[in-house]
Design a protein around this motif. Structure first.
Motif, short mmCIF file in Angstrom:
data_model
loop_
_atom_site.label_atom_id
_atom_site.label_comp_id
_atom_site.label_asym_id
_atom_site.label_seq_id
_atom_site.Cartn_x
_atom_site.Cartn_y
_atom_site.Cartn_z
N TRP A 1 -32.49 -11.49 6.88
CA TRP A 1 -31.92 -12.31 7.96
C TRP A 1 -31.34 -13.61 7.40
O TRP A 1 -30.29 -14.07 7.84
CB TRP A 1 -32.99 -12.61 9.00
N ALA A 2 -32.02 -14.20 6.40
CA ALA A 2 -31.51 -15.42 5.80
C ALA A 2 -30.18 -15.19 5.09
O ALA A 2 -29.35 -16.10 5.01
CB ALA A 2 -32.53 -15.99 4.82
N ARG A 3 -29.99 -13.98 4.57
CA ARG A 3 -28.71 -13.68 3.93
C ARG A 3 -27.60 -13.51 4.96
O ARG A 3 -26.45 -13.85 4.72
CB ARG A 3 -28.82 -12.39 3.08
N ILE A 4 -27.98 -13.00 6.13
CA ILE A 4 -26.98 -12.81 7.19
C ILE A 4 -26.71 -14.12 7.92
O ILE A 4 -25.56 -14.48 8.17
CB ILE A 4 -27.48 -11.74 8.20
N ARG A 5 -27.79 -14.81 8.27
CA ARG A 5 -27.68 -16.07 9.01
C ARG A 5 -28.44 -17.16 8.26
O ARG A 5 -29.56 -17.51 8.63
CB ARG A 5 -28.25 -15.90 10.42
N PRO A 6 -27.89 -17.68 7.19
CA PRO A 6 -28.60 -18.72 6.44
C PRO A 6 -28.77 -19.99 7.26
O PRO A 6 -28.00 -20.23 8.20
CB PRO A 6 -27.69 -18.96 5.23
N PRO A 7 -29.79 -20.78 6.96
CA PRO A 7 -29.98 -22.04 7.69
C PRO A 7 -28.73 -22.91 7.62
O PRO A 7 -28.07 -22.99 6.58
CB PRO A 7 -31.15 -22.70 6.94
N TRP B 1 -32.72 -25.26 1.88
CA TRP B 1 -32.19 -24.67 0.64
C TRP B 1 -33.02 -23.49 0.20
O TRP B 1 -32.50 -22.43 -0.16
CB TRP B 1 -32.17 -25.75 -0.44
N THR B 2 -34.35 -23.65 0.22
CA THR B 2 -35.24 -22.59 -0.28
C THR B 2 -35.32 -21.43 0.70
O THR B 2 -35.33 -20.26 0.30
CB THR B 2 -36.64 -23.17 -0.55
N SER B 3 -35.35 -21.72 2.00
CA SER B 3 -35.39 -20.65 3.00
C SER B 3 -34.15 -19.77 2.91
O SER B 3 -34.21 -18.55 3.11
CB SER B 3 -35.51 -21.25 4.41
N ALA B 4 -33.01 -20.38 2.59
CA ALA B 4 -31.77 -19.60 2.46
C ALA B 4 -31.84 -18.62 1.31
O ALA B 4 -31.18 -17.57 1.33
CB ALA B 4 -30.59 -20.55 2.27
N ARG B 5 -32.66 -18.90 0.31
CA ARG B 5 -32.70 -18.05 -0.89
C ARG B 5 -33.91 -17.13 -0.93
O ARG B 5 -33.91 -16.17 -1.70
CB ARG B 5 -32.69 -18.95 -2.13
N PHE B 6 -34.91 -17.39 -0.12
CA PHE B 6 -36.11 -16.55 -0.12
C PHE B 6 -36.49 -16.03 1.26
O PHE B 6 -37.33 -15.14 1.37
CB PHE B 6 -37.31 -17.32 -0.67
N GLY B 7 -35.89 -16.56 2.30
CA GLY B 7 -36.30 -16.22 3.65
C GLY B 7 -37.40 -17.14 4.14
O GLY B 7 -38.17 -17.70 3.35
N LYS B 8 -37.49 -17.28 5.45
CA LYS B 8 -38.41 -18.24 6.03
C LYS B 8 -39.87 -17.89 5.78
O LYS B 8 -40.71 -18.76 5.53
CB LYS B 8 -38.15 -18.31 7.54
N ARG B 9 -40.21 -16.60 5.80
CA ARG B 9 -41.62 -16.23 5.65
C ARG B 9 -42.12 -16.47 4.23
O ARG B 9 -43.21 -17.02 4.02
CB ARG B 9 -41.85 -14.78 6.08
#
Length: 505
Positions: free
Chosen positions: A123-129, A138-146
């Motif tokens: 989901w982060a790859r589709i809808r990045p922060p 920055w980190t959530s965009a590359r690893f995902g929120k969880r």
């Protein structure tokens, strides 16, 4: 100049001593002044009752060929060990391999949670922060929120003492570089696939057999033998300005103050303090910029335990909430020479602000806290700890909070215009989280600027996104550490050329 310039160096950490070594090799005159009673800055090796331990771990790994060569000039090859890299993440009572390994992560997370983490990453790859200006975005965009919540948030907020949304993305970009979940998975499945292209995935590193302090103790000896001086327990208290630049430095020791004339000044002291000791004073906007710079302080609780109570990791990152320890090292895993009589030393790292409750606690209370947290994490059995020691390091990490870049730029511009012969280098000297090899490189390039007029821009060291990933071609960069390194998940190596003062109770 017809004769070699005389240089005063403030601080005897990796950057300061590297500059001194390079200058004396070319017969330039050098005076080094260090506020502490030992050399090495945060890269020292502390000795207590025969035990030697690091202040943060310091891996010697670099892609900068000049730095690699210099390490082996200073310290004989027989004093280096080639050590395996192993570190894990402690979370929810389980140890996760780092870098991530698919089988280990799946067993520890469980199938359901693993699927949720992969879904969060997708989901982060589709809808990045939308906001990636701070560490969390920055980190959530590359690893995902969880995965960010499990493996980055808790540790990062322990390290910096602030919400991850207040820490600028520059910290993540500098430390994690191009490592992403997909990259980690590929390396987990194909472990030999060019792993040294990514700093955080190196599998082995060099290490001085009695700790990194060996390097800087030996370097100071080389400087002295070549005609330079290294004076301890001496503070730089003023940098005197004249027409066109600095003309002298006043240093203070137990016997009083002394003025030392200088053609150049190399400074590894905290950038904010350098501004504060300018004489005449810097203008108000520059002093205000210096006052805006913040630092995170650091203390180590070293606990002696039986060797069999240790663990194979160089260090374990503690992401579990409910304990204040951030990382735990087993110094016996760094070097077998640090194991004595069947015992090893575990270093518990706590990230603090000078003057807070942990910083001010008595040593015996801190040793009791560290022992209790080791037992709480079930890493040692009750009654295992036989001795303990505490070391405090102020200004260990420059903070990358909002506004720090503007403050540093203001100071840089003023220094370049008003005192161009004052050269900030190293971690605290430049207010940049440099690894040891980067700190050394800034010093080496500065010496070329002083003696050869080369015009290197040392502020470009450790800046570019690709800096760590590509093999150096002459003045490029490497990973470090410190190499020290605190490589991801998010830490510190640890590791730098700052002139910091150790305080022990």
């Amino acid at each position: 100049m017809a004769t070699s310039p005389h240089t005063v160096i403030i601080g005897a950490g990796p950057a300061g001593l590297t500059a001194a070594y390079a200058l004396t090799k070319r017969s330039a005159t050098v005076e080094v002044f260090e506020a502490d009673d030992v050399v090495g800055g945060i890269s020292r090796t502390v000795e207590r009752e025969g035990w030697r331990f690091d202040i943060g771990g310091h891996r010697f790994f670099t892609k900068v060929s000049q730095v690699e060569t210099l390490w082996h000039e200073i310290l004989p090859d027989e004093d280096f060990l080639l050590r395996p890299r192993m570190s894990r993440i402690y979370y929810d009572g389980k140890l996760f391999d780092y870098p991530l390994k698919a089988g280990n992560a799946l067993r520890n997370l469980g199938l359901f949670e693993a699927v949720r983490c992969v879904g969060s990453y997708a989901w982060a790859r589709i809808r990045p922060p939308k906001d990636q200006s701070h560490f969390e975005g920055w980190t959530s965009a590359r690893f995902g929120k969880r995965l960010y919540g499990k493996f980055f948030k808790t540790y990062t907020e322990k390290l910096w003492g602030m919400p991850a949304t207040e820490l600028q993305a520059a910290w993540a970009a500098q430390r994690i570089k191009n490592l992403s979940l997909s990259t980690a998975v590929i390396n987990a499945l194909l472990p030999k696939r060019n792993q040294k292209e990514i700093t955080s995935l190196i599998e082995e590193f060099q290490y001085p057999k009695f700790g990194p302090g060996m390097m800087w103790e030996r370097c100071a000896e080389h400087v002295t033998k070549a005609g330079g001086t290294v004076t301890l327990n001496t503070w730089a208290t003023a940098v005197h300005r004249g027409d066109g630049g600095a003309v002298a430095v006043t240093v203070t020791d137990a016997e009083g103050s002394h003025r030392r004339d200088a053609d150049h000044v190399v400074s590894t002291m905290p950038l904010s303090q350098l501004v504060q000791i300018m004489d005449p004073p810097a203008p108000p906007p520059v002093r205000a910029a210096a006052a805006a710079l913040r630092y995170r302080d650091f203390l180590t609780i070293a606990l002696v335990v039986p060797a069999e109570a240790g663990f194979p990791d160089n260090w374990i990152y503690v992401h579990t909430p409910g304990v204040r320890v951030g990382r735990i090292q087993n110094f016996g895993s760094w070097s077998p020479y640090l194991v004595r009589d069947g015992f090893t030393c575990l270093g518990l790292e706590y990230f603090v602000f000078e003057g807070d409750d942990l910083w001010e606690r008595a040593d015996e209370d801190l040793i009791a806290l560290g022992t209790a947290e080791l037992e709480q994490l079930d890493l040692v059995r009750p009654g295992t700890v036989s001795a303990g020691y505490v070391v405090r390091m102020p200004k260990a990490y420059p903070v990358y909070d909002e506004g720090y870049e503007d403050a540093v730029d203001t100071i840089r511009r003023w220094l370049a215009e008003e005192v161009p012969n004052v050269h900030p280098v190293g971690r605290n000297g430049m207010h940049r989280y440099n690894n040891q090899d980067h700190s050394m490189l800034t010093a080496m390039l500065t010496v070329e600027n002083i003696l050869d007029g080369t015009g290197h821009d040392v502020w470009q060291v450790n800046v570019e996104e690709e800096y760590h990933e590509e093999k150096d071609s002459g003045s490029g960069g490497g990973s470090g550490n410190h190499g020290t390194g605190r490589s991801a998940p998010v830490l510190p190596k640890q590791t730098g050329g700052s002139r910091t003062a150790e305080r022990t109770s």
